[in-house]
Scaffold this motif. Structure first.
Motif, PDB file in Angstrom:
ATOM      1  N   ALA A 147      26.202  83.225  33.826  1.00 38.47           N
ATOM      2  CA  ALA A 147      25.728  84.425  34.515  1.00 38.47           C
ATOM      3  C   ALA A 147      24.257  84.263  34.915  1.00 38.47           C
ATOM      4  O   ALA A 147      23.844  84.687  36.001  1.00 38.47           O
ATOM      5  N   GLN A 148      23.469  83.634  34.051  1.00 33.42           N
ATOM      6  CA  GLN A 148      22.063  83.372  34.348  1.00 33.42           C
ATOM      7  C   GLN A 148      21.940  82.433  35.541  1.00 33.42           C
ATOM      8  O   GLN A 148      21.158  82.677  36.461  1.00 33.42           O
ATOM      9  N   LEU A 149      22.732  81.369  35.568  1.00 30.90           N
ATOM     10  CA  LEU A 149      22.687  80.413  36.686  1.00 30.90           C
ATOM     11  C   LEU A 149      23.132  81.080  37.991  1.00 30.90           C
ATOM     12  O   LEU A 149      22.502  80.904  39.039  1.00 30.90           O
ATOM     13  N   ASP A 150      24.185  81.878  37.931  1.00 28.48           N
ATOM     14  CA  ASP A 150      24.664  82.583  39.122  1.00 28.48           C
ATOM     15  C   ASP A 150      23.595  83.535  39.659  1.00 28.48           C
ATOM     16  O   ASP A 150      23.370  83.608  40.879  1.00 28.48           O
ATOM     17  N   ALA A 151      22.934  84.273  38.774  1.00 32.29           N
ATOM     18  CA  ALA A 151      21.890  85.215  39.192  1.00 32.29           C
ATOM     19  C   ALA A 151      20.689  84.465  39.768  1.00 32.29           C
ATOM     20  O   ALA A 151      20.088  84.907  40.748  1.00 32.29           O
ATOM     21  N   TYR A 152      20.341  83.318  39.180  1.00 32.34           N
ATOM     22  CA  TYR A 152      19.239  82.492  39.681  1.00 32.34           C
ATOM     23  C   TYR A 152      19.543  82.053  41.115  1.00 32.34           C
ATOM     24  O   TYR A 152      18.705  82.206  42.006  1.00 32.34           O
ATOM     25  N   ASN A 153      20.741  81.539  41.338  1.00 35.32           N
ATOM     26  CA  ASN A 153      21.098  81.060  42.676  1.00 35.32           C
ATOM     27  C   ASN A 153      21.229  82.198  43.681  1.00 35.32           C
ATOM     28  O   ASN A 153      20.990  81.999  44.872  1.00 35.32           O
ATOM     29  N   ALA A 212      19.754  90.970  37.626  1.00 34.12           N
ATOM     30  CA  ALA A 212      20.889  90.341  36.950  1.00 34.12           C
ATOM     31  C   ALA A 212      20.414  89.175  36.091  1.00 34.12           C
ATOM     32  O   ALA A 212      20.923  88.956  34.984  1.00 34.12           O
ATOM     33  N   LEU A 213      19.429  88.428  36.577  1.00 35.88           N
ATOM     34  CA  LEU A 213      18.894  87.301  35.815  1.00 35.88           C
ATOM     35  C   LEU A 213      18.243  87.782  34.524  1.00 35.88           C
ATOM     36  O   LEU A 213      18.537  87.269  33.442  1.00 35.88           O
ATOM     37  N   LEU A 214      17.372  88.770  34.629  1.00 33.28           N
ATOM     38  CA  LEU A 214      16.688  89.275  33.432  1.00 33.28           C
ATOM     39  C   LEU A 214      17.672  89.916  32.455  1.00 33.28           C
ATOM     40  O   LEU A 214      17.441  89.893  31.247  1.00 33.28           O
ATOM     41  N   ALA A 215      18.780  90.435  32.944  1.00 30.39           N
ATOM     42  CA  ALA A 215      19.787  91.042  32.064  1.00 30.39           C
ATOM     43  C   ALA A 215      20.434  90.007  31.145  1.00 30.39           C
ATOM     44  O   ALA A 215      20.993  90.362  30.103  1.00 30.39           O
ATOM     45  N   THR A 216      20.345  88.723  31.499  1.00 25.43           N
ATOM     46  CA  THR A 216      20.913  87.676  30.643  1.00 25.43           C
ATOM     47  C   THR A 216      19.951  87.270  29.525  1.00 25.43           C
ATOM     48  O   THR A 216      20.333  86.544  28.616  1.00 25.43           O
ATOM     49  N   TYR A 217      18.701  87.718  29.615  1.00 25.53           N
ATOM     50  CA  TYR A 217      17.677  87.394  28.622  1.00 25.53           C
ATOM     51  C   TYR A 217      17.406  88.591  27.713  1.00 25.53           C
ATOM     52  O   TYR A 217      17.389  89.729  28.171  1.00 25.53           O
ATOM     53  N   ALA A 218      17.144  88.330  26.445  1.00 26.46           N
ATOM     54  CA  ALA A 218      16.688  89.372  25.525  1.00 26.46           C
ATOM     55  C   ALA A 218      15.333  89.886  26.018  1.00 26.46           C
ATOM     56  O   ALA A 218      14.567  89.125  26.623  1.00 26.46           O
ATOM     57  N   PRO A 219      15.015  91.169  25.781  1.00 25.18           N
ATOM     58  CA  PRO A 219      13.739  91.713  26.261  1.00 25.18           C
ATOM     59  C   PRO A 219      12.510  90.951  25.764  1.00 25.18           C
ATOM     60  O   PRO A 219      11.497  90.899  26.447  1.00 25.18           O
ATOM     61  N   ASP A 220      12.601  90.346  24.576  1.00 23.33           N
ATOM     62  CA  ASP A 220      11.475  89.607  24.017  1.00 23.33           C
ATOM     63  C   ASP A 220      11.691  88.086  24.081  1.00 23.33           C
ATOM     64  O   ASP A 220      11.052  87.326  23.361  1.00 23.33           O
ATOM     65  N   ALA A 221      12.580  87.650  24.963  1.00 22.95           N
ATOM     66  CA  ALA A 221      12.901  86.221  25.087  1.00 22.95           C
ATOM     67  C   ALA A 221      11.652  85.409  25.423  1.00 22.95           C
ATOM     68  O   ALA A 221      10.687  85.920  25.992  1.00 22.95           O
TER      69      ALA A 221
END
Length: 128
Positions: A13-19, A25-34
């Protein structure tokens, strides 16, 4: 409450949002404190605000695209080998990247990146 995605699904999902250059959508794949790091080195960003700034700068490149060459899963760790097409000041080119993601609770908690040599010219698969 949404179901917790497994590590492979989160990283895809992170790769798809990046592309797609979809920052939300990209930030939603990361924890808020990532946290993001250079592999075995300095911290590049911590938290959504710093990551948003880094990703939006990259998203300004019209030819930006990450091509997945291989993916490995070990527990909660996902390791991607990618070929990234970039718009460098010198022109269109690519870099190989090793991306190591630690997924906790359905979100990327930590990501580390090793960047290979810059190659100018149209995208081509790396030798070797």
């Amino acid at each position: 409450m949404a179901p917790v995605l497994p590590p492979l699904a989160v990283v895809q999902a992170q790769l798809d949002a990046y592309n797609a250059k979809d920052i939300d959508a990209l930030l939603a794949t990361y924890a808020p404190d990532a946290e993001q790091y250079v592999l075995h080195g300095e911290r590049l960003a911590q938290g959504h605000a710093q990551m948003r700034e880094r990703f939006l700068a990259r998203f300004a490149e019209p030819d930006l695209h990450a091509r997945l060459l291989s993916r490995t899963l070990v527990g909660a760790m996902v390791v991607d080998y990618e070929l990234i097409t970039r718009n460098f000041p010198e022109g269109l080119g690519t870099v190989e990247m090793l991306c190591v993601y630690e997924v906790v609770g359905g979100r990327i908690q930590r990501a580390s990146f090793a960047t290979g040599a810059k190659r100018l010219g149209p995208p081509a698969l790396p030798a070797g």
